[in-house]
Motif scaffolding. Sequence first.
Motif, PDB file in Angstrom:
ATOM      1  N   ALA A  62       8.318  -9.926  -3.909  1.00  0.00           N
ATOM      2  CA  ALA A  62       7.510 -11.134  -4.068  1.00  0.00           C
ATOM      3  C   ALA A  62       6.144 -10.832  -4.677  1.00  0.00           C
ATOM      4  CB  ALA A  62       7.332 -11.817  -2.710  1.00  0.00           C
ATOM      5  N   ARG A  63       5.595  -9.659  -4.367  1.00  0.00           N
ATOM      6  CA  ARG A  63       4.221  -9.359  -4.766  1.00  0.00           C
ATOM      7  C   ARG A  63       4.117  -8.425  -5.972  1.00  0.00           C
ATOM      8  NH1 ARG A  63       0.631  -8.856   0.791  1.00  0.00           N
ATOM      9  NH2 ARG A  63       1.575 -10.604   1.919  1.00  0.00           N
ATOM     10  N   HIS A  64       5.256  -7.919  -6.449  1.00  0.00           N
ATOM     11  CA  HIS A  64       5.234  -6.990  -7.583  1.00  0.00           C
ATOM     12  C   HIS A  64       6.236  -7.442  -8.648  1.00  0.00           C
ATOM     13  CE1 HIS A  64       3.532  -4.596  -4.276  1.00  0.00           C
ATOM     14  NE2 HIS A  64       2.857  -3.958  -5.207  1.00  0.00           N
ATOM     15  N   ALA A  65       6.115  -8.679  -9.080  1.00  0.00           N
ATOM     16  CA  ALA A  65       7.019  -9.207 -10.106  1.00  0.00           C
ATOM     17  C   ALA A  65       6.986  -8.323 -11.340  1.00  0.00           C
ATOM     18  CB  ALA A  65       6.620 -10.633 -10.469  1.00  0.00           C
ATOM     19  N   GLY A  66       8.161  -8.016 -11.865  1.00  0.00           N
ATOM     20  CA  GLY A  66       8.266  -7.198 -13.057  1.00  0.00           C
ATOM     21  C   GLY A  66       8.219  -5.712 -12.799  1.00  0.00           C
ATOM     22  N   ALA A  67       8.097  -5.313 -11.516  1.00  0.00           N
ATOM     23  CA  ALA A  67       7.965  -3.892 -11.191  1.00  0.00           C
ATOM     24  C   ALA A  67       9.192  -3.351 -10.478  1.00  0.00           C
ATOM     25  CB  ALA A  67       6.726  -3.656 -10.348  1.00  0.00           C
ATOM     26  N   LEU A  68      10.345  -3.990 -10.665  1.00  0.00           N
ATOM     27  CA  LEU A  68      11.588  -3.481 -10.107  1.00  0.00           C
ATOM     28  C   LEU A  68      12.747  -4.161 -10.827  1.00  0.00           C
ATOM     29  CD1 LEU A  68      12.361  -5.069  -6.614  1.00  0.00           C
ATOM     30  CD2 LEU A  68      10.662  -5.974  -8.170  1.00  0.00           C
ATOM     31  N   ASP A  81       6.676   6.087 -13.020  1.00  0.00           N
ATOM     32  CA  ASP A  81       5.853   5.206 -13.839  1.00  0.00           C
ATOM     33  C   ASP A  81       6.481   3.816 -13.936  1.00  0.00           C
ATOM     34  OD1 ASP A  81       7.976   5.518 -15.633  1.00  0.00           O
ATOM     35  OD2 ASP A  81       6.849   6.795 -17.008  1.00  0.00           O
ATOM     36  N   MET A  82       5.808   2.891 -14.633  1.00  0.00           N
ATOM     37  CA  MET A  82       6.270   1.515 -14.679  1.00  0.00           C
ATOM     38  C   MET A  82       7.651   1.372 -15.316  1.00  0.00           C
ATOM     39  SD  MET A  82       5.946  -1.511 -13.702  1.00  0.00           S
ATOM     40  CE  MET A  82       4.313  -1.393 -12.988  1.00  0.00           C
ATOM     41  N   PRO A  83       7.965   2.050 -16.437  1.00  0.00           N
ATOM     42  CA  PRO A  83       9.332   1.925 -16.948  1.00  0.00           C
ATOM     43  C   PRO A  83      10.385   2.350 -15.926  1.00  0.00           C
ATOM     44  CG  PRO A  83       7.911   2.848 -18.630  1.00  0.00           C
ATOM     45  CD  PRO A  83       7.097   2.805 -17.367  1.00  0.00           C
ATOM     46  N   ALA A  84      10.111   3.419 -15.174  1.00  0.00           N
ATOM     47  CA  ALA A  84      11.061   3.851 -14.147  1.00  0.00           C
ATOM     48  C   ALA A  84      11.134   2.838 -13.010  1.00  0.00           C
ATOM     49  CB  ALA A  84      10.671   5.222 -13.616  1.00  0.00           C
ATOM     50  N   ARG A  85      10.004   2.249 -12.637  1.00  0.00           N
ATOM     51  CA  ARG A  85      10.011   1.241 -11.569  1.00  0.00           C
ATOM     52  C   ARG A  85      10.816   0.013 -11.992  1.00  0.00           C
ATOM     53  NH1 ARG A  85       3.937   1.708  -8.763  1.00  0.00           N
ATOM     54  NH2 ARG A  85       3.746   3.940  -9.203  1.00  0.00           N
ATOM     55  N   GLN A  86      10.761  -0.304 -13.260  1.00  0.00           N
ATOM     56  CA  GLN A  86      11.521  -1.460 -13.743  1.00  0.00           C
ATOM     57  C   GLN A  86      13.028  -1.197 -13.763  1.00  0.00           C
ATOM     58  OE1 GLN A  86       9.371  -1.903 -17.421  1.00  0.00           O
ATOM     59  NE2 GLN A  86       8.069  -3.525 -16.585  1.00  0.00           N
ATOM     60  N   ARG A  87      13.429   0.046 -13.557  1.00  0.00           N
ATOM     61  CA  ARG A  87      14.845   0.391 -13.414  1.00  0.00           C
ATOM     62  C   ARG A  87      15.220   0.652 -11.956  1.00  0.00           C
ATOM     63  NH1 ARG A  87      13.295   3.901 -17.595  1.00  0.00           N
ATOM     64  NH2 ARG A  87      13.534   5.717 -16.228  1.00  0.00           N
ATOM     65  N   THR A  88      14.310   0.347 -11.047  1.00  0.00           N
ATOM     66  CA  THR A  88      14.483   0.689  -9.638  1.00  0.00           C
ATOM     67  C   THR A  88      15.005  -0.483  -8.827  1.00  0.00           C
ATOM     68  OG1 THR A  88      12.777   2.411  -9.666  1.00  0.00           O
ATOM     69  CG2 THR A  88      13.234   1.373  -7.548  1.00  0.00           C
ATOM     70  N   ASP A 105       0.825  -1.198   0.000  1.00  0.00           N
ATOM     71  CA  ASP A 105       0.000   0.000   0.000  1.00  0.00           C
ATOM     72  C   ASP A 105       0.862   1.252   0.000  1.00  0.00           C
ATOM     73  OD1 ASP A 105      -1.760   2.106   0.449  1.00  0.00           O
ATOM     74  OD2 ASP A 105      -2.287   1.485   2.469  1.00  0.00           O
ATOM     75  N   VAL A 106       1.628   1.471   1.062  1.00  0.00           N
ATOM     76  CA  VAL A 106       2.309   2.757   1.233  1.00  0.00           C
ATOM     77  C   VAL A 106       3.373   2.993   0.168  1.00  0.00           C
ATOM     78  CG1 VAL A 106       3.699   4.171   2.787  1.00  0.00           C
ATOM     79  CG2 VAL A 106       1.826   2.781   3.703  1.00  0.00           C
ATOM     80  N   LEU A 107       4.254   2.022  -0.063  1.00  0.00           N
ATOM     81  CA  LEU A 107       5.308   2.234  -1.058  1.00  0.00           C
ATOM     82  C   LEU A 107       4.735   2.432  -2.460  1.00  0.00           C
ATOM     83  CD1 LEU A 107       8.183   2.469  -2.028  1.00  0.00           C
ATOM     84  CD2 LEU A 107       8.393  -0.035  -1.892  1.00  0.00           C
ATOM     85  N   PRO A 108       3.826   1.595  -2.956  1.00  0.00           N
ATOM     86  CA  PRO A 108       3.258   1.861  -4.281  1.00  0.00           C
ATOM     87  C   PRO A 108       2.550   3.212  -4.355  1.00  0.00           C
ATOM     88  CG  PRO A 108       2.808  -0.400  -3.626  1.00  0.00           C
ATOM     89  CD  PRO A 108       3.366   0.291  -2.421  1.00  0.00           C
ATOM     90  N   ALA A 109       1.850   3.594  -3.280  1.00  0.00           N
ATOM     91  CA  ALA A 109       1.159   4.883  -3.291  1.00  0.00           C
ATOM     92  C   ALA A 109       2.150   6.038  -3.355  1.00  0.00           C
ATOM     93  CB  ALA A 109       0.270   5.019  -2.055  1.00  0.00           C
ATOM     94  N   LEU A 110       3.290   5.899  -2.674  1.00  0.00           N
ATOM     95  CA  LEU A 110       4.313   6.938  -2.742  1.00  0.00           C
ATOM     96  C   LEU A 110       4.897   7.030  -4.146  1.00  0.00           C
ATOM     97  CD1 LEU A 110       6.159   9.049  -1.411  1.00  0.00           C
ATOM     98  CD2 LEU A 110       7.707   7.158  -0.805  1.00  0.00           C
ATOM     99  N   LEU A 111       5.182   5.893  -4.766  1.00  0.00           N
ATOM    100  CA  LEU A 111       5.709   5.907  -6.137  1.00  0.00           C
ATOM    101  C   LEU A 111       4.711   6.558  -7.088  1.00  0.00           C
ATOM    102  CD1 LEU A 111       7.306   2.335  -6.290  1.00  0.00           C
ATOM    103  CD2 LEU A 111       8.430   4.502  -5.745  1.00  0.00           C
TER     104      LEU A 111
END
Length: 278
Positions: free
Chosen positions: A139-145, A115-122, A103-109
């Motif tokens: 574990a819960r956000h595969a492909g988002a980092l 955006d998703m391309p930036a998250r995939q470089r994070t 909740d908190v970390l995704p909401a902050l991002l």
Amino acid sequence: MQNSATIASDFAELPATASRGPLRIEYRWINDAAADTRADTRIAVFLHEGLGSIAMWRDWPQALCERLGMRGLVYSRPGYGLSTPRAHGVKWPVDFMAHQACDVLPALLDALDIDMPARQRTWLIGHSDGGSIALLYAARHAGALAGAVTIAPHVFVEDISVQSIAQTKQLYETTDLRNKLGRYHADVDSAFYGWNDIWLNPAFRQWSIVGELAAIREPLLAIQGHDDNYGTMAQIDTIAQHVPHARLVKLDACGHSPHRDVPDKLNDAIAAFIASQT
């Protein structure tokens, strides 16, 4: 290197959800020079320990980001630093770290327009409770980092952790520890008892995220000090059992805070690992 004490914090407003009220999150961008040179700059997001905050990191995130050539994002979780304090009658739930990861970390991002391309470089870089939050996010956000570095994480509750946290409570209530921590938190009792109460709650003894680890697909580095009084090597050895591609680093002459005890060795290990993944 710019002294972090000279950098003013910014604040992100997170709207209320069905499970919580609105939050005001203290954050800072660091090493902006990296963002000025490349449009596809990688980002390191730092997740602090159970009593941490932006200020308690001191200059280590800046030094590491300069070493990595990354832009960095540091923030204080709700209840810590200058972020929305925990109401004194509120207790963190047993799954509070999952709430932070999902909740908190995704909401902050979202609030910071990452955006998703930036998250995939994070890269997530988490210490202690922050290390556990990094594991849960991965574990819960595969492909988002891009990957995660977890330093002295907890994946289940050990006796040594509970014993040390109980001792810390005694120190907080009988020594000048409260005054020392007060330098880093606007509401120091909110920060301390939010962390201490949940870890000493008998219901928390059954907490475990071991069953989630196998879902981690991105690169993972797990680091532990041999002299950590808040956890043993069983924590990162368990990670390796469930995440075969994870790489472990075990540091000599190092306690619970490698970024303070052996920063050069820690930075070397992180830099080498991230370089091996690019």
